[in-house]
Design a protein around this motif. Structure first.
Motif: not given
Length: 292
Positions: A257-283
């Protein structure tokens, strides 16, 4: 006349002596209430923590290879500070200690919480209406302690998961952004070797200081606001990236997901990481200028 002068001198010496004695005499220590330690154990003494609330699935933490993990009701890396807050009950002190006697008078016949640290069991009973503290049984004694100990054990299990996207020992040394929409055409990759950043794109420009700041702020200190479990769906296709690690391994992340927040999923760990859209976009967009 002379005798009066001598008497006055003697009196003066006596006054000075008394004043000196009063000034330098040791002050009596004020006796405060007696303090009791619940136990003499240390946080480092334990490698397993079990939490049981009535009508809730038990939660178990175990220290494996020097790192804490959640092992029940699912397997995931544990947040170290959360585990330490739970363990800190062993170092609690109080001015109120009671003989167990009838457990029901403390609400310990039906405990609100059972906390087991290795083989040591702590039972949490009712809250004292006067002090607002909670009765805790350890062995044959009951203590009144702050409710923060049971509250720390009762937070949502997702809040006890480690928010770092990387396992202990995983050190990023490069990034493959080529499967993200904005970098598909250039197939952008950036790598850090011997303290210097390079890019796979010919004629692209980057500044070492800007790359170092980007890496330190957005990857070493990633602004993860929350985490949750992630069960990858093989039918779903997401833009993705890979983080290259020291030693040659790689970590795959799905950009879910990119909006309203960035969500990155790590399949091998089975975890989703939620981040604010500004810092998520920059990373996901390093300071690399592509030639036009």
């Amino acid at each position: 006349m002379k005798s009066r002068w001598i008497v006055n001198l003697v009196l003066l010496i006596l006054v000075v002596a008394i004043a000196t004695f009063l000034y330098f005499r040791p002050m009596p220590k004020e006796e405060g209430p007696k303090t009791y330690e619940i136990s003499s154990m240390k946080l480092a003494d334990f490698n397993k923590v079990s939490i049981e609330f009535p009508a809730k699935a038990p939660v178990v933490f175990e220290k494996i290879d020097g790192n804490w993990r959640i092992t029940k009701p699912f397997d995931a890396r544990a947040d170290l500070s959360s585990v330490q807050r739970i363990l800190s009950v062993v170092a609690a002190t109080t001015t109120e200690k009671f003989t167990l006697g009838d457990p029901s008078q403390f609400g310990l016949d039906q405990p609100k919480l059972k906390l087991k640290l290795n083989d040591e069991e702590f039972l949490f009973g009712t809250i004292n209406p006067v002090s607002g503290e909670q009765y805790v049984q350890y062995k044959d004694s009951v203590y009144l302690v702050q409710t923060t100990y049971s509250e720390s054990a009762g937070i949502q299990i997702e809040e006890m998961m480690d928010k770092s996207p990387f396992k202990p020992g995983e050190k990023p040394t490069g990034f493959d952004f080529s499967r993200l929409e904005q970098w598909e055409e250039s197939r952008l990759q950036v790598d850090l070797a011997d303290g210097k950043w390079t890019t796979s794109v010919a004629n692209a420009k980057l500044t070492q200081n800007e790359m170092n700041e980007w890496f330190d702020e957005y990857w070493k200190h990633m602004a993860v606001t929350s985490v949750e479990r992630y069960t990858p769906d093989r039918r779903a296709t997401y833009p993705s990236l890979e983080v290259k690690l020291e030693g040659g391994a790689k970590v795959h992340f799905d950009k879910m997901q990119e909006s309203p927040e960035i969500i990155l999923g790590r399949p091998d760990e089975g975890i989703k990481y939620h981040m604010p859209p500004d810092s998520g976009f920059t990373m996901l967009n390093p300071p690399v200028t592509l030639a036009k």
